[in-house]
Design a protein around this motif. Structure first.
Motif, PDB file in Angstrom:
ATOM      1  N   THR C  58     -45.004 -33.545 -39.245  1.00 19.30           N
ATOM      2  CA  THR C  58     -44.294 -34.813 -39.110  1.00 19.30           C
ATOM      3  C   THR C  58     -43.890 -34.927 -37.643  1.00 19.30           C
ATOM      4  N   GLN C  60     -41.409 -37.528 -34.606  1.00 23.20           N
ATOM      5  CA  GLN C  60     -40.789 -38.775 -34.172  1.00 23.20           C
ATOM      6  C   GLN C  60     -41.858 -39.410 -33.272  1.00 23.20           C
ATOM      7  N   ILE C  63     -41.183 -41.412 -29.826  1.00 25.02           N
ATOM      8  CA  ILE C  63     -40.841 -40.551 -28.688  1.00 25.02           C
ATOM      9  C   ILE C  63     -42.047 -39.696 -28.301  1.00 25.02           C
ATOM     10  N   LEU C 127     -43.095 -32.565 -27.054  1.00 22.62           N
ATOM     11  CA  LEU C 127     -43.280 -33.633 -28.034  1.00 22.62           C
ATOM     12  C   LEU C 127     -42.569 -33.283 -29.344  1.00 22.62           C
ATOM     13  N   ILE C 129     -42.672 -32.898 -32.503  1.00 22.76           N
ATOM     14  CA  ILE C 129     -43.591 -32.721 -33.631  1.00 22.76           C
ATOM     15  C   ILE C 129     -43.109 -31.493 -34.382  1.00 22.76           C
ATOM     16  N   PHE C 130     -43.144 -31.572 -35.719  1.00 21.44           N
ATOM     17  CA  PHE C 130     -42.556 -30.515 -36.551  1.00 21.44           C
ATOM     18  C   PHE C 130     -43.585 -30.045 -37.557  1.00 21.44           C
ATOM     19  N   TRP C 142     -40.562 -23.299 -41.783  1.00 18.98           N
ATOM     20  CA  TRP C 142     -40.771 -24.191 -40.641  1.00 18.98           C
ATOM     21  C   TRP C 142     -41.361 -23.406 -39.484  1.00 18.98           C
ATOM     22  N   LYS C 143     -42.435 -23.920 -38.964  1.00 21.59           N
ATOM     23  CA  LYS C 143     -43.153 -23.269 -37.860  1.00 21.59           C
ATOM     24  C   LYS C 143     -42.259 -23.177 -36.619  1.00 21.59           C
ATOM     25  N   ASN C 145     -42.726 -22.365 -32.521  1.00 24.46           N
ATOM     26  CA  ASN C 145     -43.687 -22.098 -31.435  1.00 24.46           C
ATOM     27  C   ASN C 145     -43.203 -20.940 -30.583  1.00 24.46           C
TER      28      ASN C 145
ATOM     29  N   ARG D   6     -31.261 -40.639 -38.278  1.00 22.20           N
ATOM     30  CA  ARG D   6     -32.437 -40.104 -38.985  1.00 22.20           C
ATOM     31  C   ARG D   6     -32.530 -38.603 -38.747  1.00 22.20           C
ATOM     32  N   PHE D   8     -34.960 -35.157 -38.897  1.00 24.54           N
ATOM     33  CA  PHE D   8     -36.378 -34.768 -38.853  1.00 24.54           C
ATOM     34  C   PHE D   8     -36.556 -33.297 -39.240  1.00 24.54           C
ATOM     35  N   GLY D   9     -37.755 -32.992 -39.706  1.00 21.52           N
ATOM     36  CA  GLY D   9     -38.134 -31.613 -39.992  1.00 21.52           C
ATOM     37  C   GLY D   9     -37.163 -30.945 -40.948  1.00 21.52           C
ATOM     38  N   GLN D  10     -36.789 -29.694 -40.645  1.00 13.02           N
ATOM     39  CA  GLN D  10     -35.928 -28.933 -41.561  1.00 13.02           C
ATOM     40  C   GLN D  10     -34.528 -29.516 -41.661  1.00 13.02           C
ATOM     41  N   ALA D  51     -31.665 -37.936 -29.989  1.00 14.76           N
ATOM     42  CA  ALA D  51     -32.284 -39.071 -29.299  1.00 14.76           C
ATOM     43  C   ALA D  51     -31.511 -40.337 -29.658  1.00 14.76           C
ATOM     44  N   ASN D  54     -34.833 -43.978 -29.277  1.00 13.16           N
ATOM     45  CA  ASN D  54     -36.128 -43.411 -28.875  1.00 13.16           C
ATOM     46  C   ASN D  54     -36.150 -42.766 -27.487  1.00 13.16           C
ATOM     47  N   ILE D  56     -34.617 -39.122 -25.729  1.00 10.47           N
ATOM     48  CA  ILE D  56     -33.856 -37.886 -25.900  1.00 10.47           C
ATOM     49  C   ILE D  56     -32.770 -37.851 -24.836  1.00 10.47           C
ATOM     50  N   ASP D  69     -31.637 -40.116 -33.608  1.00 12.88           N
ATOM     51  CA  ASP D  69     -32.530 -39.169 -34.271  1.00 12.88           C
ATOM     52  C   ASP D  69     -32.093 -37.745 -33.975  1.00 12.88           C
ATOM     53  N   LEU D  71     -33.383 -34.055 -33.834  1.00 15.90           N
ATOM     54  CA  LEU D  71     -34.697 -33.435 -33.695  1.00 15.90           C
ATOM     55  C   LEU D  71     -34.556 -31.910 -33.609  1.00 15.90           C
ATOM     56  N   PRO D  72     -35.037 -31.184 -34.610  1.00 18.41           N
ATOM     57  CA  PRO D  72     -34.987 -29.719 -34.556  1.00 18.41           C
ATOM     58  C   PRO D  72     -36.032 -29.200 -33.559  1.00 18.41           C
ATOM     59  N   PHE D  74     -39.187 -28.192 -31.521  1.00 18.24           N
ATOM     60  CA  PHE D  74     -40.531 -28.778 -31.626  1.00 18.24           C
ATOM     61  C   PHE D  74     -41.540 -27.677 -31.923  1.00 18.24           C
ATOM     62  N   SER D  75     -42.499 -27.982 -32.768  1.00 15.64           N
ATOM     63  CA  SER D  75     -43.502 -26.968 -33.109  1.00 15.64           C
ATOM     64  C   SER D  75     -44.876 -27.608 -33.328  1.00 15.64           C
TER      65      SER D  75
END
Lengths: 77, 146, 146, 77
Positions: C58, C60, C63, C127, C129-130, C142-143, C145, D6, D8-10, D51, D54, D56, D69, D71-72, D74-75
């Motif tokens: 998933t 955002q 962004i 970015l 991205i999750f 949850w991955k 990096n 919102r 996101f992720g976990q 964020a 839109n 951060i 938002d 945001l946990p 990034f991966s």
């Protein structure tokens, strides 16, 4: 000793042939280089490596190969 | 990883389809996380008013394959690689077509970045391959690598 | 080279066929001499006795696309690149499939090597991205990096 | 001000929802972070970026966005 000399790339244009045989007794690849430059004066201005029996050798190497390749600058890729 | 000496030469251009097949073959290798690919493409260089339409490659193939084998073994020793594939064209390749394909794979990304440029530079420097640049008017010149 | 913001996301895996089509599109660009490609592939990692069967991505996306655009523009300013293509999967990608595709092209090889690792590292770091690693027994983690 | 938050992720698992609305008057994103950690104590142990509309933003940024938002790490890739 009979040796087969092959010319690659632009060296075929300089010598006008792709391969030839010589019966020669020479001590090193440097001596062979001098012999060929005398035979084909245009080779005098060209850079080339000498391989013996599929191994690239330095000019101080004893001449003992039966297959000699003259390799101009590499331009693969 | 000792392997027998492979023939890296393919007649003519390397097709995008061949590259796709090579990528697809790795989908069963699920320890791989990163691939890096280098592709050499023939440029239509403009030289003294004439345009290169193709390159004709010749090689001392025995030496080229042997030296490539040594480069390959050294890379497997130095970098954590799962796979390595190297192909180079022999014969004529038109401008815009692919003449050189190096493909490395690893669990992680650093080994593929580090090995890819090293492999490409070594192959270009050390393999007895000779490119003849053919112009549209049937004349030619011999390619010189930078 | 100012461009509008592109959507980098594709639903599901990136197929080898899509990669081949992208390569083939560059055959008309005869000033290009070198391409470099990075592919991220989903690993079937073994974690505490369980094997990753897929990753569900998933993001955002607003962004992510904006930040990717900035990374892209910076790379075009810094390196002599002819082309740059970036795609990342959204949704589920099975182990062994491709989830990330970065493709750079230039007249010569140095710019493609230098830009490729920079782009991949920046995209992974910046970015939003999750990745959710799905195990065969329907659990997940949850991955993270490296 | 009504803001939409919102997750996101976990963070969706930690809060049990993907988004919600709040009517709040808070000065910075740091204040919002404290507010949400009080509401969802499990957020206290998690790293996340915030964020606004839109973009951060850092924790010292004035809170003025209407779309927030969380945001946990990034991966992607």
């Amino acid at each position: 000793m009979i040796i087969k000399v092959r010319y690659f790339g632009q060296l075929q244009e300089v010598t006008g042939k792709s391969e030839e045989h010589f019966e020669l007794t020479l001590d090193t690849t440097a001596s062979l280089r001098r012999f060929l430059k005398t035979l084909y004066p245009k080779l005098g201005t060209m850079n080339f490596k000498i391989a013996q029996d599929n191994k690239i050798t330095s000019d101080s190497s004893p001449l003992k190969g039966q297959l000699i390749d003259l390799l101009p600058p590499f331009s693969g890729g | 990883m000792k392997e027998k000496i492979k023939n890296i030469f393919v007649e003519g251009a390397i097709s995008p389809t061949k590259i796709a097949e090579s990528i697809a073959h790795h989908q069963s290798k699920t320890k791989i996380g990163a691939h890096a690919i280098f592709l050499g493409q023939v440029r239509a260089d403009l030289i003294d008013g004439k345009t290169v339409s193709a390159i004709e490659y010749t090689a001392q193939t025995e030496i080229a394959n042997q030296v490539c084998h040594e480069i390959r073994e050294a890379a497997f020793s130095k970098y954590e690689l799962s796979c390595m594939h190297i192909y180079h064209s022999h014969g004529q390749v038109k401008a815009g077509e692919i003449c050189f394909f190096v493909f490395v794979s690893s669990a992680h990304r650093d080994p593929v970045f580090n090995s890819l440029s090293k492999l490409v530079n070594d192959i270009k420097a050390k393999l007895p391959i000779f490119g003849k640049e053919l112009f549209e008017d049937q004349t030619h010149q011999w390619k010189v690598n930078q």
